[in-house]
Each structure stands twice: as C-alpha cells, then as structure tokens.
Design a protein around this motif. Structure first.
Motif, PDB file in Angstrom:
ATOM      1  N   ARG A   5       0.864  -1.196   0.000  1.00  0.00           N
ATOM      2  CA  ARG A   5       0.000   0.000   0.000  1.00  0.00           C
ATOM      3  C   ARG A   5       0.889   1.232   0.000  1.00  0.00           C
ATOM      4  O   ARG A   5       1.842   1.315   0.777  1.00  0.00           O
ATOM      5  N   GLU A   6       0.576   2.193  -0.835  1.00  0.00           N
ATOM      6  CA  GLU A   6       1.408   3.388  -0.959  1.00  0.00           C
ATOM      7  C   GLU A   6       0.526   4.633  -0.872  1.00  0.00           C
ATOM      8  O   GLU A   6      -0.493   4.728  -1.539  1.00  0.00           O
ATOM      9  N   TYR A   7       0.954   5.563  -0.043  1.00  0.00           N
ATOM     10  CA  TYR A   7       0.234   6.817   0.143  1.00  0.00           C
ATOM     11  C   TYR A   7       1.179   7.972  -0.187  1.00  0.00           C
ATOM     12  O   TYR A   7       2.266   8.078   0.387  1.00  0.00           O
ATOM     13  N   VAL A   8       0.757   8.820  -1.121  1.00  0.00           N
ATOM     14  CA  VAL A   8       1.527  10.010  -1.452  1.00  0.00           C
ATOM     15  C   VAL A   8       0.932  11.187  -0.685  1.00  0.00           C
ATOM     16  O   VAL A   8      -0.267  11.457  -0.787  1.00  0.00           O
ATOM     17  N   LEU A   9       1.772  11.860   0.112  1.00  0.00           N
ATOM     18  CA  LEU A   9       1.294  12.922   0.986  1.00  0.00           C
ATOM     19  C   LEU A   9       1.809  14.276   0.526  1.00  0.00           C
ATOM     20  O   LEU A   9       2.927  14.398   0.021  1.00  0.00           O
ATOM     21  N   LYS A  10       1.005  15.284   0.715  1.00  0.00           N
ATOM     22  CA  LYS A  10       1.433  16.670   0.558  1.00  0.00           C
ATOM     23  C   LYS A  10       1.789  17.192   1.946  1.00  0.00           C
ATOM     24  O   LYS A  10       0.990  17.152   2.865  1.00  0.00           O
ATOM     25  N   THR A  11       3.014  17.642   2.076  1.00  0.00           N
ATOM     26  CA  THR A  11       3.507  18.054   3.383  1.00  0.00           C
ATOM     27  C   THR A  11       3.632  19.572   3.437  1.00  0.00           C
ATOM     28  O   THR A  11       3.580  20.250   2.411  1.00  0.00           O
ATOM     29  N   LEU A  28      -2.577   3.809  10.744  1.00  0.00           N
ATOM     30  CA  LEU A  28      -2.744   2.880   9.619  1.00  0.00           C
ATOM     31  C   LEU A  28      -3.172   1.491  10.075  1.00  0.00           C
ATOM     32  O   LEU A  28      -3.354   0.590   9.248  1.00  0.00           O
ATOM     33  N   GLU A  45       6.490  16.761  -0.975  1.00  0.00           N
ATOM     34  CA  GLU A  45       5.945  15.436  -1.223  1.00  0.00           C
ATOM     35  C   GLU A  45       6.625  14.403  -0.340  1.00  0.00           C
ATOM     36  O   GLU A  45       7.843  14.415  -0.172  1.00  0.00           O
ATOM     37  N   ILE A  47       6.140  10.013   0.918  1.00  0.00           N
ATOM     38  CA  ILE A  47       5.506   8.735   0.594  1.00  0.00           C
ATOM     39  C   ILE A  47       5.515   7.855   1.834  1.00  0.00           C
ATOM     40  O   ILE A  47       6.521   7.760   2.546  1.00  0.00           O
ATOM     41  N   VAL A  48       4.393   7.230   2.098  1.00  0.00           N
ATOM     42  CA  VAL A  48       4.280   6.212   3.138  1.00  0.00           C
ATOM     43  C   VAL A  48       3.938   4.901   2.453  1.00  0.00           C
ATOM     44  O   VAL A  48       2.980   4.827   1.681  1.00  0.00           O
ATOM     45  N   ARG A  49       4.756   3.875   2.708  1.00  0.00           N
ATOM     46  CA  ARG A  49       4.503   2.549   2.144  1.00  0.00           C
ATOM     47  C   ARG A  49       4.270   1.557   3.274  1.00  0.00           C
ATOM     48  O   ARG A  49       4.985   1.572   4.273  1.00  0.00           O
TER      49      ARG A  49
END
Length: 465
Positions: A5-11, A28, A45, A47-49
């Motif tokens: 599972r991959e989440y792209v975040l705006k920081t 999570l 940007e 990423i959380v995997r």
C-alpha cells in the motif's frame, strides 16, 4: 509483486522534519511498526509505504561481484527497502580522491561484517589495506593474511598510522617533483586505505594514545585523500566526543562516507547537531528485533520462543548517501551461525590470492625514545619487544618492505637496475612492480641510504660513516 500500500502525501513547506512513527502505524492500523516506511521526497511530497512484511528481512548473500569497485569508484554493500542498491564509494575518479569513512553501530548491529565486506572489496579491487583490529584481532579474524598490514594493539596502530602519514607525505613530495597536482590510481602508486576497527578503544577518553591517534587520523582525512591514502574507522555508536574530541572527526565525516547502524540516542543527537543530518530530521528507529509486535497477551497466551531473537544486524542508514533517511541493509556476509574457527564463507570471498601492497615496517616509525624503551623493538605485545640475547634469525623476506629488500639485495659495488629486478624476482618475496622499485630507490636516495648514481649508472649503497 508484493502487495504494497502506498500513500503520497502533501507536506508543509520544507517537508516533515519530525513525526511520530508509532502514531503513524496506529493510524494505519499496523501492529508491526517495521512494515511501515516513511520517506520524505523533494519539496512538499512524502511517501508512506505499508509492506506485508519488512522488505529488508530477506536480503541475499553478498557476492564478490558486488564488491569489485566499479568505474565510478563504488562498491555495492546491500539494498534499500525498495530494492535499489546501497553503494559505498571508495574512490572518486573525477577528483582522484580516496575517501574518508566511518561506520558506527552498537554491539551486535553488524558492524564487523560490514567491515569484512569493505576489506573483501579492497582485496578484490586491488586496493592496499593496512588494518588495525583493536579487539585483539577477533572482530575480523579472516583478514589475517588478506591485508598488507594487520595489527591488533593500540601501540601498533599508532605506528601503522604514522606509516600511513609518512606514505602520504612521500607521495606529496614525489608528485610535486613530477609536476602532478592529483592522484592517478596505480600510476605509480596504488589506492591505499588505513582501516581501524573498534576505533573507540583507541580514541576514547583515557586511552593511552588518544591525542596522537586523533591527530594522525585527522591528518590522513585532511591530506591523505588527495594522494590516494584514505582512512576508514569503525566504532561503537556512543558519542562523537568519545572519538578523540569534539572536532577531531567532524570535518572529516561531513565530506566522507558515513554509515549508521543501530545507534544510541546520544550518538543521534551529536550527528544531528554536527550537521550530518539536517537539524530536526527524523530517522525511523532500527529496533533490535524486527517484526516484534508489542501487545497485551491474555493470561493463558504463550509467546513464541524466537520472539526476542536479535535479527536487525546490518540494517542501517547511509547518512552521506543520496538517501540519508531511507533505511537499507547490507547483504549477508559469511555464515549465519558462528563458526568454531575461521568462517569458510568469508575466506572464500577473500579468495586464495595474495593481498595487494607491502607491509608497513612498524619499527621504522618508532621514535628514538620508544626504541630505547623497547630495547629496539615495538611495544605492547609486538614481536621483538625487549632485548634478545639470542642470535638474530635469518630475515623473513615475506615480512620485509620493498626498501628493506632493495638494501638487502645490493652488494657493496652496486647493481644495475635490470640486475636488481632479477634479484628481487628470485629472493622469494612478493613480486614488485618496476615503478614501485624506482619510487623506493628515490626515497632511499633522499634518506641517504643509497648513493647518487655515478657514471656507471649502478644502484650503490651509501658508504658507511
């Protein structure tokens, strides 16, 4: 393909400097914190995997091909969590510089196996290594016979470091005479490294040679690299102030190769404050046991016998690499279980061929006072310490430096170069390149040990006083 599972975040602007990893895992709903990887990208940007299992738990065994230096001066030590290679630079062909390096890690973090990989890489790549194993030779025992010089005491290490500094100074003088401003590998000199394992024993407060050791290491880090003489230390991850003083390694490490295995909190605070990590930067902790889930058990619920087995050896951060906050792991080096003797897998990686380079003549770098104190021989357990009333044995050619072999080979009336080369080929010692012989002859002449060439063009010993 892994079910990731991959989440792209705006920081926020400037990215995330601090975050609570445990809180992120709870959000999570992941009990095994090692399955979640956070990586800050460029700009705003991140990423959380979330992996089904920690991706670094099943790394393969290292291969000699991984450890042969490539055209860009790098070796491959392992892999990042996403499968990309973990590379460690030993030489910069663009600048001609050897590197300065440091490996930090607590007991059991995998530091010695990583040092073994670097030593194997040096032998496979034709790099000369002078090694100090300050755990009485126990940290990397298979290095015996696989490096040019191997010492196991603090005093021997000082003599070795003096020898490396002297070699760097010789090269600077020689290159200046050539009109050369930089180092060209193997023309005429090989890339050379001093490697000090368990360096904290040499540099900690109260160590007998701390001040001189810090000075010599700093000198090698400052000037040796430009003439192909590099320095790498491996030490317990305690606090940088325990490694020769607060400023001894700071400048050296910032531009070198720094690897951090499992660490202590004091070391992390120092690395951040010294600028090796951006202030406030967050590294995901490396646990002693990966995959361990902290949860409350019922009264009659049993825990697995292997739940507390140490299994994070080799997990690390390459702080001066292109991904300083991304967790990586070294390939497996050697046998998984301890061996009763030398590890056969590690010996196979070294190979049977002789190591490149010549042994540093330790006695040559003793001071007059030290010679007097030791009765003419090295101190602290070195072979030959104290006066010896017995007749001197025949010289051991295998332990003689090139300079010693040249002097031993020369008769009183001298030899032509071609004849000297023939004698050195036949004396039973390691083969010596003609360029190395010529360099040593120049050095011996500068020291007044060989006369200047006369009209016969012979190489002649200097007359006795």
């Amino acid at each position: 393909m892994l079910d990731v599972r991959e989440y792209v975040l705006k920081t926020p602007p400037g990215g995330v400097k601090r975050y609570d990893h445990e809180a992120l895992c709870d959000l999570l709903k992941v009990e095994d914190y090692s399955r979640v990887i956070f990586e800050q990208g460029v700009g705003r940007e991140a990423i959380v995997r979330v992996y089904p299992s920690n991706p670094l738990m099943d790394v393969r065994a290292v291969d000699v091909d991984d450890l042969v230096m490539d055209a860009r001066g790098r070796i491959t030590l392992g892999t990042y969590f996403d499968g990309s290679p973990l590379r460690f630079r030993l030489f910069d062909p663009k600048t001609g510089n050897a590197q300065r390096g440091a490996v930090f890690g607590t007991t059991g973090a995998g530091k010695s196996r990583l040092v073994q990989a670097i030593l194997i890489a040096c032998k496979a790549s034709g790099i000369v290594v002078h090694l100090a194993d300050l755990k009485h030779g126990q940290s990397v025992p298979e290095a015996k016979g696989n490096v040019a010089t191997r010492v196991t005491t603090q005093y021997e290490t000082i003599l070795m470091l003096r020898g490396l500094v002297a070699e760097a100074e010789r090269r600077m003088t020689s290159y200046a005479e050539m009109g050369r401003s930089g180092f060209v590998i193997n023309s005429p000199d090989p890339l050379t490294y001093g490697i000090v394992d368990e360096a904290n024993r040499l540099l900690e407060k109260g160590a007998p040679f701390r001040d001189e050791a810090a000075l010599l290491i700093k000198e090698l880090g400052r000037t040796g690299r430009s003439v192909g003489v590099g320095i790498i230390i491996a030490a317990q991850a305690g606090h940088l102030d325990e490694l020769g003083g607060s400023d001894t390694l700071r400048g050296m490490l910032k531009e070198g190769e720094v690897i951090l295995l499992r660490w202590s909190s004091a070391m992390m605070q120092q690395l951040v404050s010294d600028g090796l990590l951006p202030r406030g930067e967050s590294l995901q902790p490396i646990p002693k046991v990966v995959g361990q889930v902290r949860r409350i058990r019922r009264y009659n619920e049993q825990r697995a016998d292997d739940e507390d087995d140490v299994n994070s050896q080799g997990m690390l951060y390459h702080l001066t690499g292109i991904r300083p906050t991304s967790m990586a792991r070294t390939y497996v080096v050697g046998s998984i279980e301890p061996c009763t003797g030398y590890d056969p897998v590690i010996l196979d990686l070294y190979g049977p061929h002789a190591p490149p380079g010549e042994t540093i003549d330790l006695e040559e770098h003793m001071t007059a006072k030290e010679r007097q104190t030791a009765g003419g021989g090295p101190q602290e357990g070195m072979a030959g310490a104290g006066p010896d009333p017995e007749p001197e044995p025949e010289p051991d050619i295998s332990r003689m430096s090139t300079a010693q072999r040249i002097l031993a080979a020369l008769p009183a009336d001298g030899l032509a170069e071609v004849d000297l080369m023939a004698v050195l080929e036949a004396d039973g010692g390691r083969r010596i390149a003609r360029a190395s012989v010529r360099t040593n002859i120049s050095t011996l002449r500068a020291k007044g040990l060989i006369a200047r060439p006369d009209e016969t063009k012979l190489i002649v010993p200097a007359p006795a006083d």
